[in-house]
Motif scaffolding. Structure first.
Motif, mmCIF file in Angstrom:
data_model
loop_
_atom_site.group_PDB
_atom_site.id
_atom_site.type_symbol
_atom_site.label_atom_id
_atom_site.label_comp_id
_atom_site.label_asym_id
_atom_site.label_seq_id
_atom_site.Cartn_x
_atom_site.Cartn_y
_atom_site.Cartn_z
ATOM 1 N N LYS A 1 9.324 6.007 49.177
ATOM 2 C CA LYS A 1 9.782 4.622 49.199
ATOM 3 C C LYS A 1 10.759 4.327 48.065
ATOM 4 C CE LYS A 1 5.521 2.810 51.287
ATOM 5 N NZ LYS A 1 4.367 1.897 51.098
ATOM 6 N N ARG A 2 10.860 5.238 47.112
ATOM 7 C CA ARG A 2 11.706 4.999 45.939
ATOM 8 C C ARG A 2 13.175 5.153 46.319
ATOM 9 N NH1 ARG A 2 10.189 5.279 40.315
ATOM 10 N NH2 ARG A 2 8.133 5.556 41.194
ATOM 11 N N SER A 3 13.991 4.172 45.993
ATOM 12 C CA SER A 3 15.406 4.223 46.336
ATOM 13 C C SER A 3 16.128 5.237 45.455
ATOM 14 C CB SER A 3 16.042 2.846 46.149
ATOM 15 O OG SER A 3 16.140 2.529 44.771
ATOM 16 N N VAL A 4 17.308 5.652 45.905
ATOM 17 C CA VAL A 4 18.116 6.594 45.130
ATOM 18 C C VAL A 4 18.497 5.983 43.781
ATOM 19 C CG1 VAL A 4 20.289 7.858 45.051
ATOM 20 C CG2 VAL A 4 19.007 7.743 47.179
ATOM 21 N N LEU A 5 18.912 4.724 43.790
ATOM 22 C CA LEU A 5 19.311 4.081 42.535
ATOM 23 C C LEU A 5 18.143 3.999 41.556
ATOM 24 C CD1 LEU A 5 21.671 1.180 43.652
ATOM 25 C CD2 LEU A 5 22.277 3.216 42.336
ATOM 26 N N ARG A 6 16.963 3.763 42.081
ATOM 27 C CA ARG A 6 15.793 3.702 41.207
ATOM 28 C C ARG A 6 15.486 5.084 40.624
ATOM 29 N NH1 ARG A 6 9.916 1.583 43.198
ATOM 30 N NH2 ARG A 6 8.859 1.636 41.174
ATOM 31 N N ALA A 7 15.680 6.138 41.422
ATOM 32 C CA ALA A 7 15.488 7.503 40.922
ATOM 33 C C ALA A 7 16.537 7.848 39.866
ATOM 34 C CB ALA A 7 15.554 8.496 42.078
ATOM 35 N N ILE A 8 17.781 7.424 40.085
ATOM 36 C CA ILE A 8 18.836 7.642 39.087
ATOM 37 C C ILE A 8 18.479 6.923 37.787
ATOM 38 C CG2 ILE A 8 21.266 7.216 38.532
ATOM 39 C CD1 ILE A 8 21.843 7.416 41.559
ATOM 40 N N ALA A 9 17.958 5.705 37.920
ATOM 41 C CA ALA A 9 17.562 4.938 36.735
ATOM 42 C C ALA A 9 16.463 5.658 35.966
ATOM 43 C CB ALA A 9 17.092 3.543 37.144
ATOM 44 N N GLU A 10 15.565 6.338 36.690
ATOM 45 C CA GLU A 10 14.481 7.060 36.022
ATOM 46 C C GLU A 10 15.036 8.235 35.209
ATOM 47 O OE1 GLU A 10 10.193 9.091 37.178
ATOM 48 O OE2 GLU A 10 10.989 7.439 38.380
ATOM 49 N N ILE A 11 16.027 8.940 35.759
ATOM 50 C CA ILE A 11 16.676 10.012 34.991
ATOM 51 C C ILE A 11 17.326 9.429 33.736
ATOM 52 C CG2 ILE A 11 18.575 11.683 34.980
ATOM 53 C CD1 ILE A 11 16.201 12.668 36.572
ATOM 54 N N ASN A 12 18.013 8.299 33.893
ATOM 55 C CA ASN A 12 18.680 7.671 32.753
ATOM 56 C C ASN A 12 17.691 7.165 31.711
ATOM 57 O OD1 ASN A 12 21.920 6.959 33.005
ATOM 58 N ND2 ASN A 12 20.972 7.550 34.941
ATOM 59 N N ALA A 13 16.484 6.817 32.148
ATOM 60 C CA ALA A 13 15.456 6.379 31.200
ATOM 61 C C ALA A 13 15.050 7.510 30.262
ATOM 62 C CB ALA A 13 14.231 5.864 31.954
ATOM 63 N N CYS A 14 15.294 8.753 30.683
ATOM 64 C CA CYS A 14 14.925 9.927 29.874
ATOM 65 C C CYS A 14 16.095 10.458 29.052
ATOM 66 C CB CYS A 14 14.389 11.036 30.780
ATOM 67 S SG CYS A 14 12.899 10.577 31.679
ATOM 68 N N ARG A 15 17.199 9.730 29.031
ATOM 69 C CA ARG A 15 18.368 10.109 28.235
ATOM 70 C C ARG A 15 17.998 10.129 26.749
ATOM 71 N NH1 ARG A 15 23.907 8.459 28.985
ATOM 72 N NH2 ARG A 15 23.192 7.167 30.716
ATOM 73 N N GLY A 16 18.269 11.237 26.092
ATOM 74 C CA GLY A 16 17.961 11.347 24.673
ATOM 75 C C GLY A 16 16.520 11.732 24.399
ATOM 76 N N GLY A 17 15.676 11.715 25.439
ATOM 77 C CA GLY A 17 14.289 12.157 25.310
ATOM 78 C C GLY A 17 14.138 13.510 25.962
ATOM 79 N N HIS A 18 13.958 13.496 27.274
ATOM 80 C CA HIS A 18 13.862 14.757 28.009
ATOM 81 C C HIS A 18 15.224 15.434 28.165
ATOM 82 C CE1 HIS A 18 9.877 13.472 30.172
ATOM 83 N NE2 HIS A 18 9.795 13.461 28.866
ATOM 84 N N PHE A 19 16.276 14.629 28.324
ATOM 85 C CA PHE A 19 17.579 15.181 28.689
ATOM 86 C C PHE A 19 18.664 14.812 27.677
ATOM 87 C CE2 PHE A 19 15.576 13.888 32.884
ATOM 88 C CZ PHE A 19 14.991 15.132 33.104
ATOM 89 N N ALA A 20 19.632 15.718 27.515
ATOM 90 C CA ALA A 20 20.766 15.462 26.626
ATOM 91 C C ALA A 20 21.619 14.333 27.193
ATOM 92 C CB ALA A 20 21.608 16.724 26.471
ATOM 93 N N PRO A 21 22.001 13.350 26.369
ATOM 94 C CA PRO A 21 22.786 12.215 26.873
ATOM 95 C C PRO A 21 24.064 12.628 27.595
ATOM 96 C CG PRO A 21 21.980 11.741 24.663
ATOM 97 C CD PRO A 21 21.641 13.184 24.941
ATOM 98 N N GLU A 22 24.779 13.651 27.071
ATOM 99 C CA GLU A 22 26.046 14.029 27.703
ATOM 100 C C GLU A 22 25.836 14.611 29.098
ATOM 101 O OE1 GLU A 22 25.116 17.344 24.631
ATOM 102 O OE2 GLU A 22 24.856 15.175 24.870
ATOM 103 N N TRP A 23 24.710 15.298 29.308
ATOM 104 C CA TRP A 23 24.444 15.846 30.641
ATOM 105 C C TRP A 23 23.954 14.766 31.599
ATOM 106 C CZ3 TRP A 23 26.638 19.734 32.621
ATOM 107 C CH2 TRP A 23 26.974 20.852 31.866
ATOM 108 N N VAL A 24 23.279 13.746 31.092
ATOM 109 C CA VAL A 24 22.909 12.615 31.949
ATOM 110 C C VAL A 24 24.172 11.893 32.409
ATOM 111 C CG1 VAL A 24 21.712 10.391 32.056
ATOM 112 C CG2 VAL A 24 20.628 12.327 30.913
ATOM 113 N N ASN A 25 25.158 11.760 31.516
ATOM 114 C CA ASN A 25 26.429 11.137 31.906
ATOM 115 C C ASN A 25 27.098 11.912 33.040
ATOM 116 O OD1 ASN A 25 26.054 9.259 29.894
ATOM 117 N ND2 ASN A 25 27.423 10.248 28.432
ATOM 118 N N ILE A 26 27.085 13.230 32.935
ATOM 119 C CA ILE A 26 27.699 14.053 33.976
ATOM 120 C C ILE A 26 26.912 13.944 35.279
ATOM 121 C CG2 ILE A 26 28.108 16.460 34.659
ATOM 122 C CD1 ILE A 26 29.100 16.986 31.851
#
Length: 396
Positions: free
Chosen positions: A356-381
């Motif tokens: 039921k989770r929308s694509v935009l909501r899933a993208i937002a979840e990845i962005n929520a992990c920017r600087g934590g789980h994931f490198a900010p520059e790779w989240v931008n890409i």
């Protein structure tokens, strides 16, 4: 690394705090999904408003034992937003609910951090606060523009494709440190060597095609192990190769392709009950799970020339902030291929665990992990690749 906001607390209040937030988040999500689907009942709106008031009351009651001021401020902002849309006679349904669902996810992650580490990342709090500040500007006349701006804050998604951020190339060590996985029980990874240059190591074209066909066959087997994994490789592969291409093919194309095929091949050796487990692992199960990247490496060790792919697989569960495994490697010490694969694998998991989770909501979840789980520059890409994919009609 991100600036940290420390949460002062008493240990015995921690469980109650987390339970209160988790319970309210579940209720709020159910109401928002109902409203998003087109329910126009005023009673649903009142239930939503009351739920926010209820959680604020709970947090205020706990404030003597745990510092929850940031959470109270955020929930107050949401109540102000609900007052704004009521004032302007804006219907809370359809697309207008999407940013609120994204914000709920962010609050849930922030509560997890507070409960687990007694701290939250300042950027997490600021992005929630900034998105709510933008959203509270909504009127009937500007609703579409405000929704777009709020979603962009939470997802990084925009209709125009910005130039890709520059990725710093950093030489990796020749081989990983000794793994904490018991060597008597699991395959040794001491022979994995990181190539000195990011170049294709398999020179024979026939061998390259044969090896990749073999790796793909193993990936197809893994994708059939669990009913929820079907077509997983085909989902991840174009995203990973797209991220790499947008970064100027910083990782060898074939090495990355091989790593995508084999990154979870070690799952073949895990018991069925562990694959069905939803996160509450025993110590033995956790040890088995942490070992699966090492098992995959045995397949690469059978063939010459795939050292880069082996290194990617070995590191793909490491996290930017050092909380990953098997070594707790941090930041730029994690190779580029592993950082790409980690984001794509996580995105698949988010999309797959909740249909039921929308694509935009899933993208937002990845962005929520920017600087934590994931490198900010790779989240931008990643955001740029998803922009291209959505503009092309995929992930609608």
């Amino acid at each position: 690394m991100d600036e940290i906001i420390h949460i002062n607390r008493e240990e015995e209040s921690l469980h109650d705090f987390h339970e209160a937030v988790a319970s309210s988040m579940e209720n709020i999500e159910s109401i928002l999904i109902l409203l998003e689907s087109g329910s126009r009942s005023h009673s649903e709106y009142r239930r939503l408003y009351d739920e926010y008031s209820h959680i604020i009351g709970k947090l205020i009651n706990q404030s003597h034992a745990i510092d929850v001021s940031e959470f109270i401020k955020i929930f107050d902002q949401i109540k102000n937003f609900l007052n704004t849309i009521e004032k302007h006679n804006i219907e809370l349904s359809g697309r207008i609910c999407e940013p609120l669902l994204m914000i709920m996810d962010r609050i849930h992650f922030m509560a997890d951090d507070a409960a687990t580490y007694s701290e939250i990342r300042k950027t997490s709090y600021e992005e929630i606060a900034n998105s709510l500040s933008e959203y509270s500007k909504i009127t009937r006349a500007n609703s579409e523009q405000v929704i777009d701006k709020t979603i962009k804050i939470l997802t990084g998604f925009c209709k125009e494709i910005p130039p890709p951020p520059k990725i710093e190339i950093k030489q990796q060590p020749e081989k990983p440190k000794e793994t904490s996985i018991p060597q008597k029980k699991y395959p040794s990874v001491s022979d994995i060597k990181r190539p000195s240059k990011l170049v294709q190591l398999v020179k024979d074209e026939d061998k390259l095609e044969d090896d990749l066909a073999f790796f793909k066959g193993l990936a197809d087997e893994v994708d059939l192990i669990h009913k929820e994994w079907r077509d997983r490789t085909n989902f991840i592969m174009p995203l990973a190769l797209g991220m790499n291409a947008l970064a100027g093919n910083i990782v060898d194309f074939y090495q990355l392709q091989a790593a995508v095929y084999l990154h979870d091949v070690g799952m073949r050796f895990l018991p069925d009950e562990l694959l069905e487990e939803k996160g509450h692992f025993t110590e033995e199960q956790r040890t088995q799970l942490l070992a699966h990247p090492s098992w995959a490496i045995e397949n690469f060790n059978l063939m010459d020339g795939w050292e880069e792919a082996a290194w990617i697989v070995y590191q793909h569960h490491e996290k930017f902030d050092g909380t990953g495994y098997p070594e707790g490697t941090t930041g730029k010490e994690i190779c580029h291929g592993a950082q790409i694969l980690a984001i794509c694998d996580a995105f698949y998991s988010i999309m797959n665990r909740n249909r039921k989770r929308s694509v935009l909501r899933a993208i937002a979840e990845i962005n929520a992990c920017r600087g934590g789980h994931f490198a900010p520059e790779w989240v931008n890409i990643f955001n740029n690749v998803l922009t291209i994919e959505r503009n092309a009609g995929r992930f609608d």
